[in-house]
Write a protein that holds these residues in place. Sequence first.
Motif, mmCIF file in Angstrom:
data_model
loop_
_atom_site.group_PDB
_atom_site.id
_atom_site.type_symbol
_atom_site.label_atom_id
_atom_site.label_comp_id
_atom_site.label_asym_id
_atom_site.label_seq_id
_atom_site.Cartn_x
_atom_site.Cartn_y
_atom_site.Cartn_z
ATOM 1 N N PRO A 288 0.823 -1.206 0.000
ATOM 2 C CA PRO A 288 0.000 0.000 0.000
ATOM 3 C C PRO A 288 0.858 1.258 0.000
ATOM 4 C CG PRO A 288 -0.088 -1.103 2.133
ATOM 5 C CD PRO A 288 0.607 -2.037 1.191
ATOM 6 N N PHE A 289 0.386 2.270 -0.710
ATOM 7 C CA PHE A 289 1.091 3.549 -0.821
ATOM 8 C C PHE A 289 0.074 4.654 -0.597
ATOM 9 C CE2 PHE A 289 3.129 7.189 -2.604
ATOM 10 C CZ PHE A 289 4.490 6.957 -2.586
ATOM 11 N N TYR A 290 0.215 5.375 0.510
ATOM 12 C CA TYR A 290 -0.714 6.436 0.864
ATOM 13 C C TYR A 290 0.009 7.775 0.897
ATOM 14 C CZ TYR A 290 -3.356 2.347 2.422
ATOM 15 O OH TYR A 290 -4.003 1.132 2.485
ATOM 16 N N PHE A 291 -0.659 8.826 0.401
ATOM 17 C CA PHE A 291 0.038 10.102 0.301
ATOM 18 C C PHE A 291 -0.893 11.269 0.611
ATOM 19 C CE2 PHE A 291 -1.544 9.123 -3.929
ATOM 20 C CZ PHE A 291 -2.020 10.335 -4.410
ATOM 21 N N VAL A 292 -0.285 12.444 0.765
ATOM 22 C CA VAL A 292 -0.996 13.661 1.129
ATOM 23 C C VAL A 292 -1.082 14.579 -0.088
ATOM 24 C CG1 VAL A 292 -1.084 15.629 2.709
ATOM 25 C CG2 VAL A 292 -0.037 13.468 3.454
ATOM 26 N N GLN A 293 -2.264 15.076 -0.362
ATOM 27 C CA GLN A 293 -2.400 16.112 -1.379
ATOM 28 C C GLN A 293 -1.800 17.407 -0.819
ATOM 29 O OE1 GLN A 293 -6.292 18.089 -2.293
ATOM 30 N NE2 GLN A 293 -6.160 16.869 -4.175
ATOM 31 N N ILE A 294 -1.056 18.136 -1.651
ATOM 32 C CA ILE A 294 -0.395 19.333 -1.137
ATOM 33 C C ILE A 294 -1.419 20.341 -0.636
ATOM 34 C CG2 ILE A 294 1.686 19.034 -2.518
ATOM 35 C CD1 ILE A 294 0.648 21.288 -4.357
ATOM 36 N N ASP A 321 -3.935 0.679 -7.913
ATOM 37 C CA ASP A 321 -4.529 -0.095 -6.830
ATOM 38 C C ASP A 321 -3.706 0.070 -5.553
ATOM 39 O OD1 ASP A 321 -6.516 -1.046 -8.476
ATOM 40 O OD2 ASP A 321 -5.412 -2.869 -9.019
ATOM 41 N N HIS A 322 -4.367 -0.122 -4.431
ATOM 42 C CA HIS A 322 -3.723 -0.052 -3.107
ATOM 43 C C HIS A 322 -3.017 1.287 -2.892
ATOM 44 C CE1 HIS A 322 -4.690 -4.255 -3.158
ATOM 45 N NE2 HIS A 322 -3.829 -4.510 -4.112
ATOM 46 N N THR A 323 -3.630 2.332 -3.442
ATOM 47 C CA THR A 323 -3.092 3.686 -3.301
ATOM 48 C C THR A 323 -4.210 4.592 -2.798
ATOM 49 O OG1 THR A 323 -1.606 3.293 -5.160
ATOM 50 C CG2 THR A 323 -1.921 5.569 -4.496
ATOM 51 N N GLY A 324 -3.877 5.497 -1.886
ATOM 52 C CA GLY A 324 -4.888 6.391 -1.360
ATOM 53 C C GLY A 324 -4.314 7.765 -1.061
ATOM 54 N N MET A 325 -5.179 8.780 -1.078
ATOM 55 C CA MET A 325 -4.767 10.165 -0.881
ATOM 56 C C MET A 325 -5.637 10.820 0.181
ATOM 57 S SD MET A 325 -4.755 13.267 -3.701
ATOM 58 C CE MET A 325 -6.554 13.367 -3.748
ATOM 59 N N HIS A 358 -5.951 -1.896 5.006
ATOM 60 C CA HIS A 358 -4.963 -2.935 5.296
ATOM 61 C C HIS A 358 -5.343 -3.731 6.541
ATOM 62 C CE1 HIS A 358 -1.110 -4.981 5.474
ATOM 63 N NE2 HIS A 358 -1.032 -4.645 6.759
ATOM 64 N N TYR A 359 -5.629 -3.039 7.615
ATOM 65 C CA TYR A 359 -5.930 -3.722 8.872
ATOM 66 C C TYR A 359 -7.392 -4.136 8.988
ATOM 67 C CZ TYR A 359 -1.310 -2.183 10.384
ATOM 68 O OH TYR A 359 0.045 -1.983 10.485
ATOM 69 N N GLU A 360 -8.260 -3.498 8.204
ATOM 70 C CA GLU A 360 -9.688 -3.823 8.175
ATOM 71 C C GLU A 360 -10.320 -3.725 9.561
ATOM 72 O OE1 GLU A 360 -9.969 -7.623 6.271
ATOM 73 O OE2 GLU A 360 -9.587 -6.800 4.279
ATOM 74 N N VAL A 361 -9.992 -2.636 10.264
ATOM 75 C CA VAL A 361 -10.575 -2.409 11.586
ATOM 76 C C VAL A 361 -11.405 -1.130 11.615
ATOM 77 C CG1 VAL A 361 -8.754 -3.684 12.773
ATOM 78 C CG2 VAL A 361 -8.503 -1.211 12.438
ATOM 79 N N GLY A 362 -11.535 -0.437 10.493
ATOM 80 C CA GLY A 362 -12.323 0.786 10.442
ATOM 81 C C GLY A 362 -13.771 0.480 10.109
ATOM 82 N N ASP A 363 -14.547 1.534 9.867
ATOM 83 C CA ASP A 363 -15.964 1.339 9.562
ATOM 84 C C ASP A 363 -16.225 1.132 8.079
ATOM 85 O OD1 ASP A 363 -15.585 3.873 8.528
ATOM 86 O OD2 ASP A 363 -16.649 4.889 10.149
ATOM 87 N N ASP A 364 -15.160 1.222 7.263
ATOM 88 C CA ASP A 364 -15.243 0.873 5.838
ATOM 89 C C ASP A 364 -16.238 1.729 5.069
ATOM 90 O OD1 ASP A 364 -14.273 -0.618 3.692
ATOM 91 O OD2 ASP A 364 -15.932 -2.037 3.774
ATOM 92 N N GLN A 365 -16.459 2.973 5.504
ATOM 93 C CA GLN A 365 -17.366 3.848 4.780
ATOM 94 C C GLN A 365 -16.916 5.290 4.921
ATOM 95 O OE1 GLN A 365 -21.713 3.237 5.011
ATOM 96 N NE2 GLN A 365 -21.896 5.384 5.541
ATOM 97 N N ASP A 366 -16.721 5.943 3.786
ATOM 98 C CA ASP A 366 -16.396 7.378 3.749
ATOM 99 C C ASP A 366 -15.169 7.740 4.579
ATOM 100 O OD1 ASP A 366 -18.538 7.614 2.090
ATOM 101 O OD2 ASP A 366 -19.851 8.636 3.516
ATOM 102 N N TYR A 367 -14.173 6.857 4.589
ATOM 103 C CA TYR A 367 -12.913 7.161 5.278
ATOM 104 C C TYR A 367 -11.931 7.895 4.359
ATOM 105 C CZ TYR A 367 -11.378 2.975 2.774
ATOM 106 O OH TYR A 367 -11.089 2.057 1.789
ATOM 107 N N LYS A 368 -12.325 8.062 3.096
ATOM 108 C CA LYS A 368 -11.544 8.835 2.138
ATOM 109 C C LYS A 368 -12.296 10.104 1.770
ATOM 110 C CE LYS A 368 -9.064 5.135 -0.328
ATOM 111 N NZ LYS A 368 -8.854 4.502 -1.655
ATOM 112 N N SER A 369 -11.560 11.140 1.422
ATOM 113 C CA SER A 369 -12.201 12.347 0.906
ATOM 114 C C SER A 369 -12.885 12.043 -0.426
ATOM 115 C CB SER A 369 -11.166 13.454 0.702
ATOM 116 O OG SER A 369 -10.869 14.107 1.910
ATOM 117 N N PRO A 370 -14.075 12.604 -0.661
ATOM 118 C CA PRO A 370 -14.730 12.416 -1.958
ATOM 119 C C PRO A 370 -13.886 12.994 -3.091
ATOM 120 C CG PRO A 370 -16.283 13.279 -0.332
ATOM 121 C CD PRO A 370 -14.923 13.379 0.276
#
Length: 469
Positions: A288-294, A321-325, A358-370
């Motif tokens: 997984p590769f996760y990053f911050v929008q400037i 795939d497996h990438t998030g911002m 990755h850990y699958e311990v969240g609520d799996d809904q709207d945890y990413k910015s639209p």
Amino acid sequence: MKKTTLLICLLAACAKVNFAQLRLPNILSDNMVLQRNTLSNIWGWGDAATTVVIKASWLDDTIKTTVDAGGKWTAQVPTKQAGGPYELHIASAGKEISLHNILLGDVWLVSGQSNMEWGGSQNLQEIMDELPNVDDSNLRLLQISRTAAKYPQENIPNSWQLLNAETLKPFSAIGYFIGKEFRREVDVPIGIINASWGGTPAEVWTPEFLIDNDMRLRKAAELQTEAPYRPHEKGVLWNSMIYPLTPFKLTGFYWYQGESNVNSWPDYDKLMRTMINSWRMAWDEDLPFYFVQIAPFAYDNKIPMAALLREQQSKTANSLDHTGMVVITDLVDNIDDIHPIQKREVAKRLANLALNEHYEVGDDQDYKSPLYKSYAIQGNTLVVHFDHLTGGLMTKGNRIQDLYIAGADSVFHEAEGKIEGNTLVVSSSKVSKPVAVRFGFTETAMPNLFNKKGLPVSPFRTDEWVLSE
């Protein structure tokens, strides 16, 4: 003369013998965290053709390997579920090295430029507040020294450290707060490796040959200029601060960079996809590769290059795939400071990506910015649809800010936005036949549209019109 020659030969022979003796890379040290539930690489150097014997205290079996003709050896040591502390003993040719206080857990690499690098050494208040009470023996830190190299290196000068006030102060605030979130939510030992350098463009973190073999990336790299505070040459930090780590098993990557590539925005998505894929190939895993929008900042460019770079970052988030911002347009209190001080919340958003995916311990809904997905024209309105949105939108304030609409003449007018479930309906009395919408599409915009979880909608535009000065 003969005595001098003999002495030189003897010294050279002794040096050769000493060099060939059993050695480990510095990343394999006391206090390290090894990736759990995998085959962990243990490697080093020794006398050619000799046997290396490895005993891990969490295993019943002893593992053996042989030093090759070039003086190198490697072995794969099985790790099990999280725990520790453990010991690791390596012996060869009469010499033994013992490593102590080892944990089995998850290891994350954080990298980028100054917003990833910043912490207590820059008097960041969030870290200064942590220092008096920091205490977690299951959170370990590895700070990679700032070094650049023309060719790939085999070692780093640093070793793993226990978490305390002294080791935390110069460390990445975002890296530390990510680790702290994981420790609270997952409860396994966590290792955070920080390899970051302020002001660096993404090209220095990407293997040089990949840039040289692509005309667009090569031309974009030529826009980077010398500066006294950081390197700018292609691949030099990949060689010295990333490549030496590649045998070491990881859970994944975090990245905060982009400010130094604003002027070369057209190819940033291509550059990032190239870099991310090269890192994954080097570790031989689709990590997984996760990053911050400037963040919003007053670059004062004649066209909104920072907005265009954010658009490129959104493309990267949607293309791999497996990438998030994470979007942080709401976490800036001074658009004249390129270093927003709210690192804890940035880290929490980054950690939430991994906790859900990755850990699958969240609520799996709207945890990413639209993120903008598509639009449809309905009469004199334009309806915008989003990815990563199921629970609806909300606004903080009476009116949605930084929202504009245009007709076929490409002239944008301030618009009204109406939330209808998971869509945004945009209109203006000045545009009877809309064809395009822009939201937060400036360098400094801090708009007030969020999902119901409080995550900001990523800035976007529906058009692809060329922006002129």
